[in-house]
Design an enzyme around this catalytic site. Structure first.
Site, PDB file in Angstrom:
ATOM      1  N   ASP A 186      -6.831  -9.820 -10.434  1.00  0.00           N
ATOM      2  CA  ASP A 186      -6.236  -9.474  -9.145  1.00  0.00           C
ATOM      3  C   ASP A 186      -6.572 -10.535  -8.092  1.00  0.00           C
ATOM      4  OD1 ASP A 186      -5.648  -7.588  -6.677  1.00  0.00           O
ATOM      5  OD2 ASP A 186      -4.959  -6.470  -8.430  1.00  0.00           O
ATOM      6  N   LYS A 237       1.484  -8.956 -11.276  1.00  0.00           N
ATOM      7  CA  LYS A 237       1.491  -7.928 -10.222  1.00  0.00           C
ATOM      8  C   LYS A 237       1.906  -8.632  -8.933  1.00  0.00           C
ATOM      9  CE  LYS A 237      -1.724  -4.815  -7.816  1.00  0.00           C
ATOM     10  NZ  LYS A 237      -3.136  -4.397  -7.804  1.00  0.00           N
ATOM     11  N   ASP A 270       2.413  -8.501  -5.182  1.00  0.00           N
ATOM     12  CA  ASP A 270       1.933  -7.685  -4.057  1.00  0.00           C
ATOM     13  C   ASP A 270       2.599  -8.109  -2.750  1.00  0.00           C
ATOM     14  OD1 ASP A 270       0.403  -5.809  -2.750  1.00  0.00           O
ATOM     15  OD2 ASP A 270      -1.525  -6.604  -3.436  1.00  0.00           O
ATOM     16  N   MET A 271       2.471  -7.273  -1.733  1.00  0.00           N
ATOM     17  CA  MET A 271       3.055  -7.568  -0.408  1.00  0.00           C
ATOM     18  C   MET A 271       2.305  -6.689   0.590  1.00  0.00           C
ATOM     19  SD  MET A 271       5.571  -6.313   1.884  1.00  0.00           S
ATOM     20  CE  MET A 271       6.924  -6.922   2.824  1.00  0.00           C
ATOM     21  N   CYS A 303       4.277  -4.141  -5.933  1.00  0.00           N
ATOM     22  CA  CYS A 303       3.195  -3.471  -5.217  1.00  0.00           C
ATOM     23  C   CYS A 303       3.350  -3.847  -3.761  1.00  0.00           C
ATOM     24  CB  CYS A 303       1.869  -4.006  -5.773  1.00  0.00           C
ATOM     25  SG  CYS A 303       0.418  -3.496  -4.861  1.00  0.00           S
ATOM     26  N   ASP A 330      -2.650   2.715  -3.504  1.00  0.00           N
ATOM     27  CA  ASP A 330      -4.021   2.201  -3.528  1.00  0.00           C
ATOM     28  C   ASP A 330      -5.012   3.353  -3.623  1.00  0.00           C
ATOM     29  OD1 ASP A 330      -3.535  -0.440  -3.539  1.00  0.00           O
ATOM     30  OD2 ASP A 330      -3.844  -0.770  -1.401  1.00  0.00           O
TER      31      ASP A 330
HETATM   32  C1  DGJ Z   1      -3.221  -4.280  -2.358  1.00  0.00           C
HETATM   33  C2  DGJ Z   1      -3.005  -3.719  -3.728  1.00  0.00           C
HETATM   34  O1  DGJ Z   1      -2.374  -2.480  -3.649  1.00  0.00           O
HETATM   35  C3  DGJ Z   1      -4.347  -3.633  -4.436  1.00  0.00           C
HETATM   36  O2  DGJ Z   1      -4.190  -3.041  -5.685  1.00  0.00           O
HETATM   37  C4  DGJ Z   1      -4.917  -5.009  -4.561  1.00  0.00           C
HETATM   38  O3  DGJ Z   1      -4.104  -5.797  -5.384  1.00  0.00           O
HETATM   39  C5  DGJ Z   1      -5.050  -5.648  -3.180  1.00  0.00           C
HETATM   40  N1  DGJ Z   1      -3.813  -5.593  -2.460  1.00  0.00           N
HETATM   41  C6  DGJ Z   1      -5.499  -7.068  -3.305  1.00  0.00           C
HETATM   42  O4  DGJ Z   1      -5.481  -7.710  -2.100  1.00  0.00           O
END
Ligand code: DGJ
Length: 729
Positions: free
Chosen positions: A366, A476, A478-479, A526, A548
Site C-alpha cells: 500500500d 489498488k 486510490d483517490m 478506492c 476504510d
Molecule cells: C485510503 C485507503 O482507503 C486506505 O486503504 C489506504 O490505502 C490509504 N488511503 C493509504 O493512503
C-alpha cells in the site's frame, strides 16, 4: 423482447416477459410517460392520461384549453413554456434566452445497445440481449437534436436511458442542465430510499415517505462521494425485502451528480438523475455533440431484494468487464493497517511469510513505497521507488513474494500531486486551480487536472512504465480528496465550468487505456474507502475497497447498505487488527472473518503476530471461504435480518440452480434471557430436500423458508455463524 411502435396513437411499448415501459408522443409532439412496471398487455394505454384545464396551468396549444404541459406526465420536460416542475434540461441560446421548443422529430428501433462516447455504460455481448429505441426531439429554430436512448434487456428487468445533444445549427449554445433521464409517475404514494454516509460510514440506508415539493441527493465534490451514492429507489408503501414494488435508479457516473424527486400539486412524482447542474455549463458549438452518462432503471415486483438481485446481475456481468469479471478473486493481504507508512523491506517480507503460511494468495503493497514518502505530506506524482525502504526496488520485493507462491499487487494514487514533489515543482499548473486564487489542500495534496490531455497522456505513460517495472498482478487505485477550485489552466473562460465533467472523461480515458494494456491486472478502485463506489468505476475496475472502516460491527451496516445496489464480488472486505483503528472496538477474529468472508476476503493486519489459535481460525476460515466463494461471488443474495433494525444481521447466497447456499448470521450484542428465535431462509427450491452443514437432518426448502432454522442462544457479544446448505439428490 421487442419495442413496439403504434404509429396511429404514437405509442412505444418496451417490454420483456416481466416488465413494460410505455410512452406516447402526445399530439405528435410531446413525449409523455404512460407506464413503467410489471408487464402489461394493453388495448387502450393512452387512456391513462387525463386532460383538464387547471387554473394557473398555461395552455400549450391555444385551440385546446384542456391541454397543459404543466400537468402532462412527461419523459424529458423543458422549463419555460408551461411546465413549472423541475426540467430535465436547460439550454441557453446565443440571444441569452433559455426558451427552447423541442418536439418529436423521428425515431429508430434497433437490436442491441450502443456504447456511449467516452463514458462507461452497461453493455450487451450479443445484439439479441437487448433492443434500443432512439427518440429524437428537435428544436428547428436552433437546429439542435436531443436523442433519448432507451434500451430494454431481454433477461433482466432493466431499462437503461441516456441522452445526447447534437448541434446541426449555426449558433453556439450553453447546456446548463442535461439529466440522463426524467419521468413522471402518475401518483405520489411512495417511500424513497437512498444511501447516505461519510468517510468510514458509507452507504447507510434511509427510507422516508415522499413529501410535496423537491427532495434530492447530490454530490458537488468531484466524485460520486461517500456522502450520497448515485442511486435512489421508490418503494410502494408495503414494500419490504421480498415483497412490494420497487423502482431503483442508478447513474453510471463517478463525478458530480444530482438525483431529484418532485411531488407536484396534482400528486404526480417526477424522477430524474444526471450530472449535477450546479456549477456545470457545457458550451455546445455547431457540429458538436454532448453525451450524458447512462441511468440504469430497475423494476422489481419482489421488493428491495428483487431489485438488488437485478442490479447485481447487471453490474456483475454487463457493467464490469475484463479478465476478472467471471473469476474468483484472490484472497489478499494488504500492509496498510499493519504498517501504515512505516515499513522496511524486511518487515514486508515477514508479512509475506506470515501470509504464505496461511495460504493467502496475493500480497498488496500500500501507500508509502515511492518518492520520499514517510507520511502523507509528500511525493504523490513521483512514481519512482523509495530506495531507503525498498533497496531492491519493487521488483526485488515482488520477486520475493512470487517465490512464496503468492502474487504481487501495488497501491497507487495517480490522480493526485503533492506540493512537495518533483512533478509539482516542474508542472505547477498541472493541478486543478484558478489563477490567482488559493489552492486548497486536503490531506496535504492537490488534484491533477485530468481535463488536460497532456496530463492524461503523461499519466498513462508513467503508469505503463510502472506496471511494467515488476510482476504486478493487482493494482489498488486510490483517490484521497475531493475537488476544490475546479478550474483548468488550459480551458478558455467560457469552458471553465466544463472542467469537472472533462476531468471524468479524462479519468475514464486513462482507465480505458490502462485496463486494455494490462488485461492481466486486477484493478480495485478506492477513494478513502468507498468514496467512489459507483457503476462508472466498476466498468473499469471490477471491485472497490468498500470502506476504510474495517470494524466488524460497522462493516455489517456498510456491506448491507452497499449490497442494496452492488454485488458482493465488487466489494473488498478485510480482516483487520483489534482494537479497531477506526472505532477502537475489540471483536474476536471469528467475527471479523465471518464479516469479511461475505465479500472479497482480504487481510490487513500483522498476521505474523496472530496467536496459534487465531491462525488456526483463519486457516479454517479461508478453507471454508474457498468452498463458498463461488456462491458469494456469483450467487443470488437474500438479506434476512437488517443491522439497521436490531442487534442481529443475516444474509444468504444461493446458487443459480438452488443446489447450494451459504447463510451468514451475526449477533453484535448479547441480550439477557432472550426468546427462542428462528431464521427464515429465502431463495431455496420449496420442493427440494436440503441438508444443513452436512449434518444428519434433511429439510424441505419450504420448511427452511417458512418454518426456519433454530438460532443458537448464545451468551456472548460478537457472535457469528456461517452454515452451508446442500441439495440432497
Ligand atoms: C485510503 C485507503 O482507503 C486506505 O486503504 C489506504 O490505502 C490509504 N488511503 C493509504 O493512503
Amino acid at each position: 423482447m421487442p419495442i413496439e411502435w403504434n404509429e396511429e396513437d404514437g405509442i412505444f411499448h418496451l417490454f420483456n416477459d416481466r416488465t413494460s415501459y410505455l410512452l406516447q408522443i402526445v399530439h405528435r409532439k410531446y413525449p409523455a410517460h404512460l407506464y413503467w412496471g410489471k408487464r402489461v398487455h394493453t388495448l387502450q394505454p393512452a387512456s391513462i392520461l387525463s386532460f383538464k384545464g387547471r387554473t394557473f396551468s398555461p395552455t400549450a396549444e391555444s385551440t385546446n384549453k384542456q391541454f397543459s404541459l404543466d400537468t402532462l406526465p412527461q419523459e424529458y420536460p423543458a422549463y419555460g413554456n408551461g411546465d413549472f416542475r423541475k426540467p430535465a434540461y436547460q439550454l441557453r441560446t446565443s440571444d441569452g434566452s433559455t426558451i427552447t421548443e423541442f418536439v418529436y422529430d423521428s425515431h429508430e428501433i434497433f437490436k442491441g445497445k450502443p456504447s456511449l462516447d467516452g463514458l462507461p455504460s452497461a453493455y450487451v455481448e450479443d445484439d439479441s440481449e437487448a433492443e434500443t429505441l432512439r427518440l429524437t426531439l428537435v428544436d428547428s429554430k436552433l437546429g439542435i437534436g436531443i436523442n433519448l436512448f432507451y434500451t430494454i434487456y431481454r433477461d433482466l428487468d432493466v431499462i437503461t436511458r441516456s441522452t445526447s445533444f447534437e448541434h446541426l445549427g449555426t449558433q453556439a449554445v450553453e447546456i446548463h442542465k442535461c439529466t440522463s433521464m426524467s419521468l413522471d409517475f402518475h401518483h405520489s404514494n411512495w417511500d424513497w430510499l437512498h444511501l447516505h454516509g461519510s468517510w468510514a460510514r458509507e452507504r447507510h440506508l434511509e427510507r422516508q415517505p415522499l413529501h410535496h415539493g423537491v427532495q434530492s441527493i447530490s454530490s458537488s465534490r468531484g466524485a460520486s462521494s461517500h456522502q450520497h451514492n448515485p442511486f435512489f429507489a421508490l418503494l410502494s408503501k408495503d414494500a419490504k425485502e421480498e415483497q412490494g414494488e420497487v423502482y431503483g435508479i442508478s447513474l453510471v457516473y463517478s463525478g458530480n451528480f444530482e438525483a431529484s424527486i418532485e411531488v407536484a400539486p396534482y400528486e404526480t412524482t417526477r424522477l430524474s438523475i444526471g450530472i449535477n447542474p450546479f456549477d456545470f455549463i457545457w458550451l455546445l458549438k455547431p457540429g458538436g455533440k454532448f453525451q450524458t452518462p447512462e441511468a440504469i432503471l430497475v423494476y422489481s415486483s419482489a421488493g428491495l431484494g428483487g431489485m438488488s438481485r437485478t442490479f447485481h446481475k447487471l453490474l456483475r456481468a454487463r457493467v464490469c468487464r475484463g479478465t476478472y469479471r467471471d473469476k474468483l478473486r484472490p484472497v489478499l493481504i494488504n500492509n496498510w493497517e499493519a504498517t501504515r507508512f512505516h515499513f522496511s523491506e524486511r518487515k514486508l517480507k515477514e508479512l509475506t511469510d506470515g501470509a504464505a503460511e496461511l495460504k493467502i494468495e496475493l500480497f498488496v503493497l500500500d501507500d508509502g513505497w515511492f518518492g520520499h514518502r514517510d507520511n502523507d505530506k509528500s511525493s504523490l506524482g513521483d512514481w519512482t521507488v523509495y530506495q531507503k525502504k525498498l533497496p531492491h526496488g519493487l521488483k526485488g520485493l515482488a520477486d520475493y513474494v512470487l517465490t512464496k507462491g503468492m502474487k504481487f499487487g501495488l497501491w497507487v494514487e495517480p490522480e493526485m500531486v503533492s506540493p512537495d514533489s518533483d512533478l509539482y515543482r516542474s508542472h505547477p499548473d498541472w493541478c486543478l486551480h484558478v489563477r490567482g486564487r488559493n489552492r486548497t489542500l486536503s490531506r496535504n495534496q492537490l488534484v491533477l487536472d485530468l481535463s488536460r490531455q497532456d496530463v492524461c497522456d503523461w499519466l498513462v505513460e508513467t503508469l505503463t512504465n510502472l506496471f511494467r517495472s515488476a510482476p504486478i498482478s493487482y493494482v489498488k487505485w486510490d483517490m484521497n480528496r475531493n475537488m476544490t477550485e475546479i478550474g483548468s489552466a488550459v480551458q478558455p473562460p467560457e469552458r471553465q465550468k466544463e472542467t469537472a465533467h472533462r476531468y471524468m472523461l479524462g479519468l475514464y480515458q486513462i482507465l480505458e487505456k490502462l485496463t486494455e494494456r494490462f488485461p492481466h491486472i486486477l484493478f480495485e478502485s478506492c477513494s478513502g474507502g468507498g468514496g467512489r463506489f459507483d457503476p462508472g468505476m466498476l466498468y473499469y475496475m471490477p471491485q472497490t475497497w468498500t470502506s476504510d472502516n474495517t470494524d466488524a460491527v460497522e462493516r455489517l451496516k456498510i456491506q448491507y447498505g452497499t449490497s442494496i445496489v452492488y454485488p458482493a464480488i465488487t466489494m473488498g472486505a478485510h480482516v483487520s487488527d483489534v482494537p479497531n483503528h477506526q472505532v477502537g472496538r475489540i471483536t474476536p477474529i471469528q467475527m471479523r472473518l465471518s464479516v469479511a468472508m461475505a465479500a472479497n476476503l482480504g487481510f490487513e493486519l500483522n498476521v505474523d503476530k496472530l496467536s496459534t489459535e487465531e491462525k488456526l481460525t483463519v486457516q479454517k476460515g479461508i478453507q471454508l471461504y474457498r468452498k463458498i466463494q463461488g456462491l458469494i461471488s456469483f450467487g443470488d443474495l437474500y438479506r434476512l435480518l437488517s443491522p439497521f433494525e436490531g442487534l442481529e444481521t443475516a444474509w444468504m447466497y444461493v446458487a443459480d440452480n438452488q443446489q447450494h447456499a451459504a447463510v451468514f448470521y451475526y449477533q453484535t450484542l448479547a441480550t439477557p434471557n432472550p426468546p427462542f428465535r428462528r431464521l427464515l431462509l429465502q431463495g431455496l427450491n420449496p420442493k427440494q430436500k436440503y441438508r444443513l452443514n452436512n449434518g444428519e437432518k434433511v429439510f424441505y426448502g419450504d420448511e427452511l423458508m417458512k418454518m426456519g432454522v433454530t438460532l443458537p442462544l448464545v451468551k456472548t457479544d460478537f457472535f457469528s455463524e456461517i452454515f452451508e446448505i446442500h441439495a440432497e439428490n
